[in-house]
Design a protein around this motif. Structure first.
Motif, PDB file in Angstrom:
ATOM      1  N   PHE A 115       0.861  -1.168   0.000  1.00  0.00           N
ATOM      2  CA  PHE A 115       0.000   0.000   0.000  1.00  0.00           C
ATOM      3  C   PHE A 115       0.903   1.226   0.000  1.00  0.00           C
ATOM      4  N   VAL A 116       0.463   2.293  -0.656  1.00  0.00           N
ATOM      5  CA  VAL A 116       1.212   3.543  -0.647  1.00  0.00           C
ATOM      6  C   VAL A 116       0.255   4.678  -0.310  1.00  0.00           C
ATOM      7  N   VAL A 202      -5.809   4.332   0.178  1.00  0.00           N
ATOM      8  CA  VAL A 202      -4.398   4.171  -0.135  1.00  0.00           C
ATOM      9  C   VAL A 202      -4.317   3.674  -1.575  1.00  0.00           C
ATOM     10  N   SER A 203      -3.111   3.635  -2.111  1.00  0.00           N
ATOM     11  CA  SER A 203      -2.929   3.153  -3.470  1.00  0.00           C
ATOM     12  C   SER A 203      -2.187   1.828  -3.457  1.00  0.00           C
ATOM     13  N   TYR A 279      -7.190   1.363  -2.979  1.00  0.00           N
ATOM     14  CA  TYR A 279      -7.727   0.409  -2.014  1.00  0.00           C
ATOM     15  C   TYR A 279      -8.475   1.236  -0.977  1.00  0.00           C
ATOM     16  N   ARG A 280      -9.737   0.878  -0.694  1.00  0.00           N
ATOM     17  CA  ARG A 280     -10.611   1.718   0.118  1.00  0.00           C
ATOM     18  C   ARG A 280     -11.003   1.044   1.439  1.00  0.00           C
ATOM     19  N   PHE A 281     -11.060   1.869   2.471  1.00  0.00           N
ATOM     20  CA  PHE A 281     -11.608   1.475   3.767  1.00  0.00           C
ATOM     21  C   PHE A 281     -12.846   2.344   3.998  1.00  0.00           C
ATOM     22  N   VAL A 282     -13.989   1.709   4.186  1.00  0.00           N
ATOM     23  CA  VAL A 282     -15.265   2.417   4.246  1.00  0.00           C
ATOM     24  C   VAL A 282     -15.972   2.110   5.562  1.00  0.00           C
ATOM     25  N   TRP A 283     -16.508   3.156   6.198  1.00  0.00           N
ATOM     26  CA  TRP A 283     -17.371   3.010   7.369  1.00  0.00           C
ATOM     27  C   TRP A 283     -18.700   3.684   7.012  1.00  0.00           C
TER      28      TRP A 283
END
Length: 311
Positions: A115-116, A202-203, A279-283
């Motif tokens: 991840f970047v 993040v990428s 790349y996604r983190f979702v709440w």
């Protein structure tokens, strides 16, 4: 037959951009063009490897060129300066791009292995040393002060389709009433998230151009992706009660040629951003909410799983 001619022929058989206004087609040309560009280690602008990523990009490029040719005649008829310069063009080969290309090339990393996270040095240093990060609301990204690489409506995703007579017949209850002969029906549909939500991105791409796109002078390379996901999920639990949490690769949607009608807005983005390999983190709140505020988290030191890179 050359591959380019095959792609053009296929497009003429399914002219899915024929309903677009010239302004809308110009925007698509810009989207496709910018999405293809890569900043190479020698600080030259190039294209992604032909197979498989580059082939897909070049096919879409052939399609927009054919649509322009069908409207205006052979290239460069119809092309104006405004197409690529409707807003400032990223300076990929400037000082930041040159430094980024050299630094990332020296790391020997492959896209997809890490991840970047790109940003300003003080924030990226804090991310490594303390695991400090800010999770913004989806509505935050629509504010006009962001540049084109960041600005996006994360709460909705519009599609615009050109429907033929055969497509209309398949979708209506009274196909016998559909008139004979050639028909072109424009259908505009907008998918909505239904609520504001929190989003951290993040990428997965080790791409030097992203320093320029995100106006960053630093990045954090997260080498243990599983550990980072675990820490972020664990530490966010108390901060986001009454939400559904998930994470995964962003799904990139072509608004004129979607792969499916089942579009999950929080996990989806317009294909113009596909080069970012997000790349996604979702709440997502259980109950619909608007105008959510950002949330700051501390995951603890990431120094054993991440590396800070400052240009």
């Amino acid at each position: 037959m050359p591959r380019q001619e095959i792609w053009r022929k296929m497009y003429r058989e399914n002219r899915y951009c024929r309903h677009l206004s010239q302004k809308e087609l110009n925007q698509r040309i810009r989207d496709v063009f910018l999405n293809m560009l890569r900043l190479m280690p020698d600080v030259k602008i190039g294209l992604p490897p032909l197979e498989p990523e580059g082939a897909k990009a070049m096919e879409i490029w052939a399609h927009v060129l054919e649509e322009m040719a069908l409207r205006h005649g052979p290239y460069p008829n119809g092309f104006t300066r405004d197409i690529l310069h409707s807003e400032p063009f990223p300076d990929f080969a400037g000082e930041v791009g040159a430094k980024a290309a050299g630094v990332l090339a020296s790391k020997g990393l492959r896209s997809g292995d890490v991840f970047v996270k790109f940003g300003k040095a003080e924030h990226m240093r804090s991310l490594v040393e303390k695991g400090s990060l800010r999770i913004q609301s989806a509505s935050y990204y629509a504010t006009p002060n962001h540049n084109g690489a960041i600005r996006d409506d994360e709460l909705s995703l519009p599609l615009s389709l050109a429907l033929s007579r055969d497509a209309i017949i398949k979708g209506v209850l009274n196909p016998q009433d559909v008139p004979d002969g050639p028909i072109l029906q424009r259908l505009d549909v907008t998918y909505n998230a239904g609520t504001d939500y929190w989003l951290y991105c993040v990428s997965c791409a080790v791409e030097p151009r992203l320093f320029v796109d995100f106006q960053a002078d630093s990045c954090v390379i997260i080498k243990d992706k599983d550990r980072f996901q675990h820490l972020l999920t664990l530490q966010s639990a108390a901060k986001f009660p009454d939400t559904g949490h998930r994470h995964g690769k962003a799904i990139y949607v072509d608004p004129h040629l979607p792969a499916t009608a089942n579009i999950d807005v929080p996990m989806s983005k317009h294909f113009r951003y596909e080069y970012q390999s997000e790349y996604r983190f979702v709440w997502r709140p259980v109950k619909p909410m608007i105008n959510l505020l950002y949330v700051d988290l501390e995951l603890g030191s990431l120094e054993n799983i991440a590396e800070l890179v400052v240009l």
